[in-house]
Design an enzyme around this catalytic site. Structure first.
Site, short mmCIF file in Angstrom:
data_model
loop_
_atom_site.label_atom_id
_atom_site.label_comp_id
_atom_site.label_asym_id
_atom_site.label_seq_id
_atom_site.Cartn_x
_atom_site.Cartn_y
_atom_site.Cartn_z
N ASN A 99 0.84 -1.20 0.00
CA ASN A 99 0.00 0.00 0.00
C ASN A 99 0.88 1.26 0.00
O ASN A 99 1.97 1.28 0.57
CB ASN A 99 -1.02 0.01 1.14
CG ASN A 99 -0.45 -0.24 2.52
OD1 ASN A 99 0.55 -0.94 2.68
ND2 ASN A 99 -1.07 0.34 3.53
N GLU A 101 0.28 5.23 0.69
CA GLU A 101 -0.67 6.25 1.16
C GLU A 101 -0.26 7.64 0.69
O GLU A 101 0.82 7.85 0.14
CB GLU A 101 -0.78 6.17 2.69
CG GLU A 101 -1.29 4.80 3.13
CD GLU A 101 -1.57 4.69 4.61
OE1 GLU A 101 -1.10 5.53 5.40
OE2 GLU A 101 -2.29 3.73 4.98
N CYS A 119 -4.17 0.64 -2.43
CA CYS A 119 -4.02 -0.63 -1.71
C CYS A 119 -2.94 -1.50 -2.36
O CYS A 119 -2.66 -1.41 -3.56
CB CYS A 119 -5.32 -1.41 -1.74
SG CYS A 119 -6.66 -0.66 -0.82
N GLU A 157 -3.10 -4.67 -3.10
CA GLU A 157 -3.63 -5.56 -4.14
C GLU A 157 -3.64 -4.87 -5.51
O GLU A 157 -3.23 -5.45 -6.52
CB GLU A 157 -5.08 -5.97 -3.82
CG GLU A 157 -5.24 -6.77 -2.56
CD GLU A 157 -5.53 -5.90 -1.34
OE1 GLU A 157 -4.88 -4.85 -1.17
OE2 GLU A 157 -6.39 -6.30 -0.54
N CYS A 196 -10.51 -4.82 0.13
CA CYS A 196 -11.60 -3.83 0.14
C CYS A 196 -12.46 -4.01 -1.12
O CYS A 196 -12.08 -4.72 -2.06
CB CYS A 196 -11.04 -2.41 0.23
SG CYS A 196 -10.39 -1.76 -1.33
N CYS A 242 -10.77 -3.19 -4.48
CA CYS A 242 -9.81 -4.22 -4.90
C CYS A 242 -10.53 -5.47 -5.38
O CYS A 242 -10.10 -6.12 -6.34
CB CYS A 242 -8.86 -4.56 -3.76
SG CYS A 242 -7.68 -3.23 -3.46
N1 THU Z 1 -5.21 -1.64 2.61
C1 THU Z 1 -4.65 -2.44 1.67
O1 THU Z 1 -3.58 -2.12 1.10
N2 THU Z 1 -5.28 -3.59 1.35
C2 THU Z 1 -6.39 -4.08 1.99
O2 THU Z 1 -6.86 -5.16 1.67
C3 THU Z 1 -7.01 -3.29 3.06
C4 THU Z 1 -6.47 -1.93 3.25
C5 THU Z 1 -4.50 -0.43 3.01
C6 THU Z 1 -5.08 0.86 2.53
C7 THU Z 1 -4.53 1.84 3.55
O3 THU Z 1 -3.24 2.25 3.15
C8 THU Z 1 -4.41 1.01 4.82
O4 THU Z 1 -4.46 -0.34 4.42
C9 THU Z 1 -5.48 1.28 5.85
O5 THU Z 1 -6.74 1.20 5.28
#
Ligand code: THU
Length: 134
Positions: free
Chosen positions: A47, A49, A58, A60, A91, A94
């Site tokens: 991920n 941000e 994310c 994925e 999520c 994804c």
């Molecule tokens: N996140 C992912 O990368 N994948 C997931 O399946 C769930 C959430 C990340 C997004 C964000 O950077 C952090 O987790 C918190 O939501």
């Protein structure tokens, strides 16, 4: 179709390794993903941000982007790794992106070794697809 234990192990290692490099200064929640292409290649993503939170991406979808950029289109499995009490489920966004490329196993593991097995199709039944537009 399931994959071998060896490949599973490789995917878990790859997802754990890429997770270490996640850029998550806002949530502090690092996620790693390893996507196995049908031709045997493994693509990873973490991920990433952003100070403008909604732009965060994310793990994925970053793994899918890496795979697509390298020419992969068919996938055999995806593994997600996070340091969470229970395995992290993809999520909704994804799920839709994964469903674009078929129905394959989704293996969710925690850094403590908790595991949940599912599939893209079960996680997103009746996904919107190209067929809806024809
Ligand atoms: N996140 C992912 O990368 N994948 C997931 O399946 C769930 C959430 C990340 C997004 C964000 O950077 C952090 O987790 C918190 O939501």
């Amino acid at each position: 179709m399931s994959i071998s234990k060896e490949r599973e192990h490789e995917l878990i290692l790859a997802a754990s390794r890429v997770r270490e490099g996640a850029y998550a200064p806002y949530s502090g929640f690092r996620v790693g993903a390893a996507l196995l292409a049908s031709d045997g290649r493994i693509f990873t993503g973490c991920n990433v941000e952003n100070a403008s939170y909604g732009l965060s991406m994310c793990a994925e979808r970053n793994a899918v982007a890496a795979a697509i950029a390298a020419g992969a289109r068919r996938f055999a499995a995806i593994v997600l790794v996070a340091d969470s009490p229970a395995p992290v489920s993809p999520c909704g966004a994804c799920r839709q992106v994964l469903a674009e490329f078929g129905d394959f196993p989704v293996i969710m593991v925690t850094t403590n070794g908790e595991r949940e097995d599912n599939t893209v199709g079960a996680l997103l039944p009746r996904a919107f697809s190209a067929g809806d537009m024809s």
